[in-house]
Design a protein around this motif. Structure first.
Motif, PDB file in Angstrom:
ATOM      1  N   TYR A 202      24.063 -37.348 -38.616  1.00 21.30           N
ATOM      2  CA  TYR A 202      23.753 -38.624 -39.259  1.00 21.30           C
ATOM      3  C   TYR A 202      24.754 -39.678 -38.779  1.00 21.30           C
ATOM      4  CZ  TYR A 202      21.715 -35.384 -42.755  1.00 21.30           C
ATOM      5  OH  TYR A 202      21.041 -34.368 -43.398  1.00 21.30           O
ATOM      6  N   VAL A 203      24.279 -40.889 -38.609  1.00 13.67           N
ATOM      7  CA  VAL A 203      25.161 -42.028 -38.351  1.00 13.67           C
ATOM      8  C   VAL A 203      24.789 -43.138 -39.322  1.00 13.67           C
ATOM      9  CG1 VAL A 203      25.907 -43.793 -36.723  1.00 13.67           C
ATOM     10  CG2 VAL A 203      25.493 -41.458 -35.914  1.00 13.67           C
ATOM     11  N   LEU A 204      25.774 -43.597 -40.089  1.00 14.03           N
ATOM     12  CA  LEU A 204      25.570 -44.683 -41.046  1.00 14.03           C
ATOM     13  C   LEU A 204      26.243 -45.947 -40.524  1.00 14.03           C
ATOM     14  CD1 LEU A 204      25.322 -41.984 -42.742  1.00 14.03           C
ATOM     15  CD2 LEU A 204      26.020 -43.342 -44.709  1.00 14.03           C
ATOM     16  N   GLY A 214      31.447 -51.208 -40.507  1.00 14.59           N
ATOM     17  CA  GLY A 214      31.941 -49.923 -40.038  1.00 14.59           C
ATOM     18  C   GLY A 214      30.834 -48.924 -39.811  1.00 14.59           C
ATOM     19  N   THR A 215      31.221 -47.803 -39.248  1.00 15.62           N
ATOM     20  CA  THR A 215      30.294 -46.703 -39.021  1.00 15.62           C
ATOM     21  C   THR A 215      30.862 -45.427 -39.625  1.00 15.62           C
ATOM     22  OG1 THR A 215      31.291 -46.154 -36.873  1.00 15.62           O
ATOM     23  CG2 THR A 215      29.425 -47.695 -36.868  1.00 15.62           C
ATOM     24  N   LEU A 216      29.968 -44.564 -40.040  1.00  8.31           N
ATOM     25  CA  LEU A 216      30.340 -43.242 -40.538  1.00  8.31           C
ATOM     26  C   LEU A 216      29.444 -42.217 -39.872  1.00  8.31           C
ATOM     27  CD1 LEU A 216      31.678 -41.161 -42.404  1.00  8.31           C
ATOM     28  CD2 LEU A 216      30.036 -41.825 -44.193  1.00  8.31           C
ATOM     29  N   SER A 217      30.051 -41.307 -39.140  1.00  7.23           N
ATOM     30  CA  SER A 217      29.329 -40.212 -38.498  1.00  7.23           C
ATOM     31  C   SER A 217      29.518 -38.949 -39.327  1.00  7.23           C
ATOM     32  CB  SER A 217      29.866 -39.998 -37.076  1.00  7.23           C
ATOM     33  OG  SER A 217      29.337 -38.814 -36.512  1.00  7.23           O
ATOM     34  N   LEU A 218      28.406 -38.310 -39.674  1.00  4.76           N
ATOM     35  CA  LEU A 218      28.431 -37.076 -40.458  1.00  4.76           C
ATOM     36  C   LEU A 218      27.707 -35.983 -39.676  1.00  4.76           C
ATOM     37  CD1 LEU A 218      27.393 -38.596 -43.910  1.00  4.76           C
ATOM     38  CD2 LEU A 218      29.693 -37.813 -43.294  1.00  4.76           C
ATOM     39  N   GLU A 219      28.353 -34.844 -39.523  1.00 12.45           N
ATOM     40  CA  GLU A 219      27.744 -33.719 -38.814  1.00 12.45           C
ATOM     41  C   GLU A 219      27.618 -32.521 -39.740  1.00 12.45           C
ATOM     42  OE1 GLU A 219      26.503 -33.594 -35.837  1.00 12.45           O
ATOM     43  OE2 GLU A 219      27.315 -35.393 -34.861  1.00 12.45           O
TER      44      GLU A 219
END
Length: 322
Positions: A202-204, A214-219
């Motif tokens: 996921y990329v927010l 900003g960005t938040l990368s969730l794996e």
């Protein structure tokens, strides 16, 4: 610490993280409530504890003398237990999520307000030393204002997260809360998802209430059995970085006119201290578990709607993922 507490749930997280903190803090375990007193008895014998056992929360709430309850149960079960504790005038610590929908989160908040009793949700990342240092530097203002951030949190949660909802409420919620704690309320969120192969990425893309982006990368993928997390935050006059919970970097812009001609760039780096005395408790300090429990037993904490706001963002994300 001259406190006592009633525990509800005796799973892995309680045994590995919460109980060691309580014992280190000197908190008396008044009782433990589980589905099976027989299994719980075997567990507490192994742990070397002496306490009273219940298999009925209602009975525990009627008989308990302590004002404090810690709830660590499967996330679908927490809501009803928190409501019962509030109605019994108990101060509650509950592992996230505190409610599996915005409606449930709001009901808990309303009940908390009505009874003037705060509910402490286990968002331990707020209390991790690296993120506390990040908030301290931001609030000092010596590097100017925050302009942007880039965050990542990579795990393999496939054993207990089978759906987007599972993952966002069990894992993603940690960083949603943390980013709002550091940078202000999220006002806009867009999400991208890739579920090719085994697992999900996921990329927010986020905009906060003060204009910070900003960005938040969730794996949630098998390569990340060794968890990885960090935040890079860009300010007017430098940047700050947290790296894997055990390193924090502060970089200030150089003001030398021809700085490129010399060694003009300088970073200040904070790292954890390795000693034989750190023992087995180091992890619960660096992850923030110890500090959050100290805060829970601080009788000056107030009722807030932080959990409700974070749950609202999670619901927004899940709606986009439909």
């Amino acid at each position: 610490m001259d406190k006592s507490v009633n525990i509800v749930g005796l799973g892995r997280h309680m045994k590995k993280n919460i109980l060691p903190c309580l014992l280190e803090l000197g908190v008396d375990i008044e009782s433990i409530t589980t589905r099976s007193k027989e299994k719980a008895q075997a567990e507490i014998n192994y742990l070397g504890l002496t306490t009273y056992l219940y298999d009925d929360v209602d009975v525990m709430l009627r008989e308990s003398k302590s004002d404090y309850v810690i709830i660590v149960v499967p996330m679908e079960e927490a809501y009803a237990l928190v409501m019962k504790c509030l109605q019994a005038n108990k101060k509650v610590f509950v592992e996230k999520p505190c409610g599996m929908s915005y409606t449930q989160a709001k009901n808990i908040y309303d009940c908390s307000i009505e009874n003037s009793i705060p509910v402490f949700v286990g968002f331990m990342k707020r209390y991790a030393p690296c993120y506390q240092k990040m908030k301290e530097i931001i609030e000092q203002g010596n590097l100017g204002s925050v302009q942007s951030f880039d965050a990542h949190f990579n795990v393999d949660a496939s054993a207990f997260c089978k759906t987007d909802k599972d993952f966002m409420y069990a894992v993603g919620i940690h960083f949603i809360d943390l980013l709002q704690h550091l940078f202000g309320e999220i006002k806009q969120v867009k999400i991208l998802k890739n579920n090719a192969g085994q697992g999900t990425s996921y990329v927010l893309i986020l905009r906060m209430n003060q204009g910070v982006v900003g960005t938040l990368s969730l794996e949630n993928r098998a390569p990340w059995t060794r968890e990885s997390e960090g935040i890079t935050c860009t300010l007017d006059d430098g940047f700050i970085q947290s790296k894997e919970l055990n390193e924090f970097v502060i970089h200030r812009n150089t003001d030398e006119e021809n700085g490129w001609q010399t060694l003009s760039e300088m970073d200040t780096v904070y790292r954890e201290n390795y000693t034989p005395a750190s023992g087995t408790l180091k992890d619960v300090y660096l992850r923030g578990f110890m500090q959050e429990l100290k805060q829970f037993f601080n009788d000056e904490i107030e009722v807030t709607n932080d959990n409700m706001k974070t749950t609202e963002i999670i619901e927004n994300i899940l709606e986009q993922l439909k």
